[in-house]
Design a protein around this motif. Structure first.
Motif, mmCIF file in Angstrom:
data_model
loop_
_atom_site.group_PDB
_atom_site.id
_atom_site.type_symbol
_atom_site.label_atom_id
_atom_site.label_comp_id
_atom_site.label_asym_id
_atom_site.label_seq_id
_atom_site.Cartn_x
_atom_site.Cartn_y
_atom_site.Cartn_z
ATOM 1 N N TRP A 96 0.849 -1.188 0.000
ATOM 2 C CA TRP A 96 0.000 0.000 0.000
ATOM 3 C C TRP A 96 0.887 1.240 0.000
ATOM 4 O O TRP A 96 1.930 1.266 0.659
ATOM 5 C CB TRP A 96 -0.885 0.016 1.242
ATOM 6 N N ASP A 97 0.470 2.281 -0.730
ATOM 7 C CA ASP A 97 1.217 3.536 -0.806
ATOM 8 C C ASP A 97 0.310 4.709 -0.448
ATOM 9 O O ASP A 97 -0.837 4.772 -0.885
ATOM 10 C CB ASP A 97 1.761 3.758 -2.224
ATOM 11 N N TRP A 98 0.853 5.660 0.327
ATOM 12 C CA TRP A 98 0.130 6.877 0.704
ATOM 13 C C TRP A 98 0.317 7.959 -0.356
ATOM 14 O O TRP A 98 1.406 8.147 -0.883
ATOM 15 C CB TRP A 98 0.661 7.435 2.018
ATOM 16 N N LEU A 99 -0.773 8.685 -0.626
ATOM 17 C CA LEU A 99 -0.706 9.828 -1.525
ATOM 18 C C LEU A 99 -1.686 10.894 -1.017
ATOM 19 O O LEU A 99 -2.885 10.628 -0.927
ATOM 20 C CB LEU A 99 -1.075 9.415 -2.947
ATOM 21 N N PRO A 100 -1.181 12.088 -0.658
ATOM 22 C CA PRO A 100 -2.105 13.156 -0.272
ATOM 23 C C PRO A 100 -2.807 13.682 -1.527
ATOM 24 O O PRO A 100 -2.149 13.973 -2.520
ATOM 25 C CB PRO A 100 -1.194 14.208 0.360
ATOM 26 N N ILE A 101 -4.134 13.792 -1.477
ATOM 27 C CA ILE A 101 -4.870 14.151 -2.701
ATOM 28 C C ILE A 101 -5.834 15.314 -2.532
ATOM 29 O O ILE A 101 -6.439 15.744 -3.507
ATOM 30 C CB ILE A 101 -5.643 12.936 -3.252
ATOM 31 N N GLY A 102 -5.999 15.839 -1.321
ATOM 32 C CA GLY A 102 -6.920 16.955 -1.153
ATOM 33 C C GLY A 102 -6.700 17.701 0.155
ATOM 34 O O GLY A 102 -6.327 17.094 1.162
ATOM 35 N N TYR A 103 -6.940 19.000 0.113
ATOM 36 C CA TYR A 103 -6.746 19.859 1.273
ATOM 37 C C TYR A 103 -7.822 20.934 1.287
ATOM 38 O O TYR A 103 -8.224 21.428 0.232
ATOM 39 C CB TYR A 103 -5.404 20.606 1.202
ATOM 40 N N VAL A 104 -8.226 21.304 2.473
ATOM 41 C CA VAL A 104 -9.078 22.476 2.643
ATOM 42 C C VAL A 104 -8.800 23.046 4.034
ATOM 43 O O VAL A 104 -8.524 22.293 4.979
ATOM 44 C CB VAL A 104 -10.583 22.147 2.447
#
Length: 168
Positions: A96-104
Motif C-alpha cells: 500500500w502507498d500513501w498519496l495526499p490528494i486533497g486539502y481544505v
C-alpha cells in the motif's frame, strides 16, 4: 489507524444494491479545496502518511482480471487544513502507498463536510484529468457507509446538482 483489507469473496462486501441516498452536509462557503496529485497549498508540511486519521472506507474498480484499482481513503486533521489521503494498493509490488490528494482549510469546516466535499472534488478532478469512471463496488465501509459512498458517486458521475441534502 485502521488498515484496509481487500475482500476476497462477495459475502465480505457491504450491501451494494439497495441503499438509500444519504444527505450531504452543506458545502461551506468558502470551500477553497486543493485536489490532485502533487498539489499542495503553501505552508502545508507532509509526513510519509497521515497521523491520527479517520478511515473513510475503500472502493474498487475492476475493469478486468489484470486491470484493477483498489483505493482506501482517509482524512486527517493537520495544523491548519483537513487532508484527504489515498491509500492505494500497488499489486505490482504487493504493498500500500500513501498519496495526499486533497486539502481544505479547517476554519469553519467540519470533519463531515471535509470528508464529503474533498472526496467529491477529488473524484471530479480525477474524472476530468484521469478519465475515471464510477467505481465498481464498495469494498469496505468506514466513517462513510454504503449509502454515503453511493451519494457521493451520484454527485460525481450523474452530474446531480451540488448538495441535495436536507442541510442546504
Amino acid at each position: 489507524m485502521k488498515n484496509p483489507s481487500i475482500p476476497m469473496s462477495p459475502d465480505q462486501l457491504p450491501q451494494q444494491r439497495i441503499v438509500p441516498v444519504a444527505s450531504i452536509p452543506a458545502r461551506p462557503n468558502p470551500f477553497d479545496a486543493v485536489v490532485g496529485w502533487n498539489e499542495k497549498p503553501d505552508g502545508v508540511v507532509l509526513a510519509n502518511g497521515p497521523s491520527n486519521s479517520e478511515y473513510l472506507g475503500q472502493v474498487e474498480w475492476a475493469w478486468s482480471r489484470m486491470n484493477n484499482r483498489v483505493d482506501a481513503y482517509y482524512i486527517s486533521r493537520g495544523r491548519s487544513h483537513w487532508m484527504l489521503w489515498l491509500y492505494s494498493y500497488d499489486d505490482n509490488w504487493g504493498k500500500w502507498d500513501w498519496l495526499p490528494i486533497g486539502y481544505v482549510l479547517r476554519k469553519d469546516v467540519s470533519l463531515d463536510q471535509a470528508a464529503f466535499h474533498l472526496l467529491i472534488d477529488y473524484w471530479r478532478w480525477d474524472k476530468e484529468k484521469g478519465d475515471l469512471d464510477h467505481y465498481h463496488w464498495i469494498n469496505e465501509e468506514g466513517y462513510l457507509d454504503a449509502s454515503q459512498w453511493r451519494t457521493i458517486a451520484l454527485q460525481v458521475w450523474n452530474a446531480a446538482p451540488e448538495g441535495g441534502g436536507k442541510d442546504e
